[in-house]
Scaffold this motif. Structure first.
Motif, short mmCIF file in Angstrom:
data_model
loop_
_atom_site.label_atom_id
_atom_site.label_comp_id
_atom_site.label_asym_id
_atom_site.label_seq_id
_atom_site.Cartn_x
_atom_site.Cartn_y
_atom_site.Cartn_z
N GLU A 69 41.85 42.34 45.22
CA GLU A 69 40.52 41.68 46.23
C GLU A 69 39.51 43.00 46.14
OE1 GLU A 69 40.01 39.05 47.17
OE2 GLU A 69 42.05 38.12 47.82
N PRO A 70 38.29 42.62 46.01
CA PRO A 70 37.86 41.18 46.21
C PRO A 70 37.87 40.33 44.91
CG PRO A 70 35.91 42.73 45.79
CD PRO A 70 37.17 43.64 45.93
N CYS A 71 38.28 40.82 43.85
CA CYS A 71 38.14 40.13 42.60
C CYS A 71 38.83 38.87 42.66
CB CYS A 71 38.68 41.13 41.37
SG CYS A 71 37.64 42.42 41.16
N ARG A 72 40.18 38.98 43.31
CA ARG A 72 41.07 37.85 43.12
C ARG A 72 40.54 36.61 43.70
NH1 ARG A 72 46.74 37.40 42.85
NH2 ARG A 72 47.06 39.80 42.63
N THR A 73 39.86 36.57 44.91
CA THR A 73 38.99 35.24 45.05
C THR A 73 37.52 35.34 45.21
OG1 THR A 73 38.87 36.62 47.27
CG2 THR A 73 40.75 35.30 47.13
N CYS A 74 37.08 36.13 44.22
CA CYS A 74 35.72 36.33 44.04
C CYS A 74 35.18 35.02 42.81
CB CYS A 74 35.21 37.38 43.11
SG CYS A 74 33.38 37.63 43.02
N ASP A 75 34.24 34.38 43.21
CA ASP A 75 33.74 33.03 42.39
C ASP A 75 33.43 33.54 40.98
OD1 ASP A 75 34.08 31.51 44.67
OD2 ASP A 75 31.89 31.61 45.08
N HIS A 76 33.32 34.92 40.79
CA HIS A 76 32.70 35.30 39.42
C HIS A 76 34.04 35.74 38.65
CE1 HIS A 76 28.21 35.45 39.90
NE2 HIS A 76 28.71 35.73 41.35
N ARG A 77 34.95 35.70 39.15
CA ARG A 77 36.30 36.38 38.42
C ARG A 77 36.56 35.79 37.07
NH1 ARG A 77 38.20 32.87 42.37
NH2 ARG A 77 40.00 31.25 41.39
N ALA A 78 36.18 34.66 36.91
CA ALA A 78 36.45 34.02 35.53
C ALA A 78 35.24 34.25 34.77
CB ALA A 78 36.52 32.60 35.54
N GLU A 79 34.29 34.68 35.08
CA GLU A 79 32.95 35.41 34.40
C GLU A 79 33.02 36.98 33.97
OE1 GLU A 79 29.63 34.23 36.64
OE2 GLU A 79 30.44 32.32 36.89
N ASP A 80 33.52 37.61 34.88
CA ASP A 80 33.23 39.23 34.60
C ASP A 80 34.84 39.64 34.56
OD1 ASP A 80 34.15 39.62 37.21
OD2 ASP A 80 32.28 39.51 37.90
N PHE A 81 35.94 38.99 34.81
CA PHE A 81 37.14 39.46 34.66
C PHE A 81 37.59 40.79 35.68
CE2 PHE A 81 36.39 36.86 31.01
CZ PHE A 81 37.17 35.78 31.24
N GLY A 82 36.66 41.00 36.55
CA GLY A 82 36.93 42.13 37.28
C GLY A 82 36.25 43.28 36.78
N GLY A 83 35.34 43.17 35.44
CA GLY A 83 35.00 44.36 34.86
C GLY A 83 35.62 44.99 33.80
N CYS A 84 34.90 46.27 33.68
CA CYS A 84 35.84 46.90 32.67
C CYS A 84 36.80 47.83 33.09
CB CYS A 84 34.88 48.03 31.88
SG CYS A 84 35.41 49.13 30.60
N ARG A 85 38.14 47.65 32.44
CA ARG A 85 39.18 48.44 32.96
C ARG A 85 39.22 49.93 32.60
NH1 ARG A 85 40.16 47.26 36.58
NH2 ARG A 85 38.22 46.03 36.43
N CYS A 86 38.48 50.21 31.69
CA CYS A 86 38.50 51.73 31.28
C CYS A 86 37.26 52.20 32.09
CB CYS A 86 37.91 51.66 29.84
SG CYS A 86 39.03 51.03 28.75
N GLN A 87 36.37 51.65 32.32
CA GLN A 87 35.32 52.18 33.47
C GLN A 87 35.83 52.39 34.70
OE1 GLN A 87 30.68 51.83 33.07
NE2 GLN A 87 31.37 50.20 34.32
N ALA A 88 36.64 51.35 35.17
CA ALA A 88 37.25 51.49 36.43
C ALA A 88 38.15 52.58 36.43
CB ALA A 88 38.17 50.22 36.58
N PHE A 89 38.87 52.82 35.54
CA PHE A 89 39.72 53.91 35.51
C PHE A 89 38.88 55.38 35.45
CE2 PHE A 89 41.82 57.53 32.95
CZ PHE A 89 42.93 57.88 33.90
N LEU A 90 38.00 55.24 34.79
CA LEU A 90 37.34 56.77 34.63
C LEU A 90 36.60 57.08 35.88
CD1 LEU A 90 35.80 56.19 30.87
CD2 LEU A 90 37.28 57.88 31.51
#
Length: 384
Positions: free
Chosen positions: A302-323
């Protein structure tokens, strides 16, 4: 864990062929991995030919040749020809360094469909400074030579704090190059760009002014030159769908044959990526743990799992999230709804605080950072 049956998994649209990490430029915003593949580990002509054949059979439509600098591969015309023979639309993404009339003709003869040249600035001295090499004049001459051929031509203009103040001038410069399309790309903060972020991050005022300039240019140049531009991540309300979503549309093969969902994926810890020397592309796409890891929605917090944008942005960039957070499964902090959004807000505040443009990561001057990066690039691309 796989998120949906293989039978419902669409074929990838394109293969990004990172044919070498060698590069004659030393751009301080380079987002390539900081640990580069050595020349002796590069896939051979025959191995790349096999990769393109597999890509065609898998239903891919495009082959994007990139690097490093793909022109550093002397067999590039053979690689382009192999991709065309496999039924792929071929796109060369290049600095132009190493291309002359003879090599350009050879690429056109091999069936190159599209060429994209990067420019660092419209002003020669500034462009050479950013690139760490005297390359600008050659790029201009090469652009003129390209127009002699029936090939699609795009200019990629990387913008950041150091050049965004004269965006109008840069757009007019590109118009004079007679490009079909310009991609105004804000520096993405991976690799060297992340290390140099403080000197590259534009201020909010620069970003807002840039958006207005692009909007005006799009209207004025409609029908003459297409302009593609995206608001930089740190200033957007929602994150970008990095690479169209992890394992959704693209496969990147790096110089040594590793197959990645994106060019920066190797920064993620405790992940293993398959190699085309050991596994076929189809198996990697459909069954490998690495491509399934962040595919779909079941991994999302969450909040991605129930976000209306989850099928558009897929939670964003995994590499940026980690960095930025140390957690590859976290919501990308570029999202305004992210629990750790403050990481991005702090960086934006720093860039807009009026601090000297000459300050880079760790307090070093931008010139010093460029020099350090140039020395490291020389070591990695020309090891003794």
């Amino acid at each position: 864990m796989q998120n949906y049956p293989i039978t419902k998994l669409p074929s990838p649209l394109a293969i990004i062929a990172e044919v070498t990490h060698r590069c004659p430029l030393h751009c301080v915003y380079c987002s390539n991995p900081m640990h580069l593949a050595e020349t002796q580990s590069e896939l051979s002509t025959g191995e790349w030919t096999g990769v393109f054949q597999q890509a065609g059979k898998l239903g891919m439509l495009h082959a994007h040749f990139t690097g490093g600098e793909p022109v550093a591969r002397m067999d590039l015309p053979e690689l382009v020809s192999a991709a065309r023979m496999a039924g792929l639309y071929t796109n060369l993404i290049t600095s132009g360094i190493g291309l002359n009339d003879h090599r350009l003709a050879a690429l056109m003869g091999a069936g190159l469909d599209h060429i994209q040249i990067s420019f660092q600035d419209s002003r020669e001295e500034a462009a050479n400074w950013i690139a760490g090499a005297k390359a600008h004049a050659h790029k201009v001459e090469l652009s003129r030579a390209i127009r002699k051929y029936k090939v699609a031509f795009t200019v990629n203009l990387v913008v950041h704090r150091q050049n965004l103040d004269h965006l109008e001038e840069m757009i007019e410069f590109i118009v004079q190059l007679n490009a079909d399309r310009v991609e105004i790309a804000h520096a993405q903060y991976y690799g060297w760009a992340l290390a140099n972020r403080a000197a590259l991050m534009p201020t909010r005022e620069q970003v807002e002014k840039g958006v207005a300039i692009v909007a005006e240019a799009e209207k004025r140049l409609a029908g003459r030159m297409r302009i593609d531009s995206v608001i930089p991540d740190y200033y957007a309300k929602y994150p970008k769908a990095c690479m169209g979503g992890w394992g959704q549309k693209l496969m990147l093969v790096n110089p040594s044959g590793k197959v990645l969902p994106c060019h920066a994926a190797e920064v993620l810890p405790q992940m293993t990526f398959e190699n085309v020397r050991e596994r076929p592309l189809q198996w990697i796409w459909e069954e490998s743990e690495s491509f399934q890891r962040f595919r779909g929605e079941s991994w999302m917090p969450e909040p991605c799992r129930t976000c209306d944008h989850r099928a558009e942005d897929f939670g964003g960039c995994r590499c940026q999230a980690f960095l930025l957070t140390g957690d590859a499964s976290a919501t990308d902090p570029a999202c305004s709804l992210a629990p750790k959004r403050s990481v991005v807000e702090s960086a934006v505040q720093e860039s807009s605080s009026g601090a000297s443009v000459k300050k880079g990561a760790g307090g070093s001057s931008f010139v010093q950072l460029q020099k350090q990066n140039l020395e490291l690039w020389n070591y990695r691309t020309n090891p003794e």
